[in-house]
Design a protein around this motif. Structure first.
Motif, PDB file in Angstrom:
ATOM      1  N   THR A 242      35.128  68.668  48.763  1.00 49.56           N
ATOM      2  CA  THR A 242      34.417  68.980  49.994  1.00 49.56           C
ATOM      3  C   THR A 242      33.110  69.703  49.699  1.00 49.56           C
TER       4      THR A 242
ATOM      5  N   ASP B 187      45.511  74.845  53.584  1.00 44.42           N
ATOM      6  CA  ASP B 187      45.774  74.022  54.750  1.00 44.42           C
ATOM      7  C   ASP B 187      46.426  72.732  54.284  1.00 44.42           C
TER       8      ASP B 187
ATOM      9  N   SER C  54      48.279  65.396  52.719  1.00 47.96           N
ATOM     10  CA  SER C  54      47.239  66.036  51.908  1.00 47.96           C
ATOM     11  C   SER C  54      47.346  67.551  51.903  1.00 47.96           C
TER      12      SER C  54
ATOM     13  N   GLU D 179      44.705  70.932  51.276  1.00 50.99           N
ATOM     14  CA  GLU D 179      43.353  71.473  51.095  1.00 50.99           C
ATOM     15  C   GLU D 179      43.477  72.672  50.165  1.00 50.99           C
TER      16      GLU D 179
ATOM     17  N   SER E 207      36.090  73.565  47.312  1.00 52.97           N
ATOM     18  CA  SER E 207      37.259  73.144  48.084  1.00 52.97           C
ATOM     19  C   SER E 207      37.520  71.678  47.762  1.00 52.97           C
TER      20      SER E 207
ATOM     21  N   THR F 131      40.381  68.300  48.221  1.00 55.83           N
ATOM     22  CA  THR F 131      41.508  67.735  48.949  1.00 55.83           C
ATOM     23  C   THR F 131      42.323  66.903  47.969  1.00 55.83           C
TER      24      THR F 131
ATOM     25  N   ARG G 248      38.777  78.986  54.945  1.00 51.46           N
ATOM     26  CA  ARG G 248      38.341  78.260  56.154  1.00 51.46           C
ATOM     27  C   ARG G 248      36.925  78.635  56.567  1.00 51.46           C
TER      28      ARG G 248
END
Length: 143
Positions: free
Chosen positions: A57, A79, A84, A86, A108, A110, A141
């Protein structure tokens, strides 16, 4: 259901001359590989299944690591989707003699959980049970 803190992993890598570019600093690709490896460990611990990288990301190189430094890499799942996870990743330059650290990288990734045939599989719900876990999740986040 795993907790956020159960997915937290910290690992160290010695920055050696064969990891460096002509400036004597760590190749970004080597650091990306280390982030991916440690992130995969967190995602796999969370999912209970093998995980593969689906996307990056963001990846912010804030300052270099030099030959002789230790790269300290931290990851944790913050998350989850249906298949998936995160994963928040950070790296620090660590002086191996004094243990002084300075953040060098934030990212970040995934990851997707897969079965033996390469198909996606469902991951569990992520639990956040402590104030420390909630603070880590909010930090990830807010990036």
């Amino acid at each position: 259901m795993p907790t956020l803190l159960e997915t937290r992993i910290r690992n160290r890598f010695w920055v050696e001359p064969h990891h460096a570019n002509s400036l004597g600093t760590l190749h970004g690709g080597n650091l990306m590989m280390w982030l991916d490896e440690v992130g995969t460990m967190s995602a796999t611990r969370f999912a209970g299944e093998p995980c593969v990288t689906a996307s990056v990301t963001e990846l912010d190189f804030e300052r270099p690591l030099h030959v002789g430094d230790t790269a300290l890499v931290e990851s944790y799942v913050y998350d989850a989707g249906e298949t998936s996870a995160e994963v928040a990743l950070r790296a620090w330059r660590e002086n191996p003699r004094t243990a002084e650290t300075e953040r060098t990288t934030a990212s970040s990734f995934t990851f997707v959980a897969i079965d033996e045939s390469g198909g996606t599989v469902t991951v569990p719900e992520l639990r956040v049970e402590t104030d420390e876990g909630e603070a880590l999740r909010e930090r990830a986040r807010s990036r």
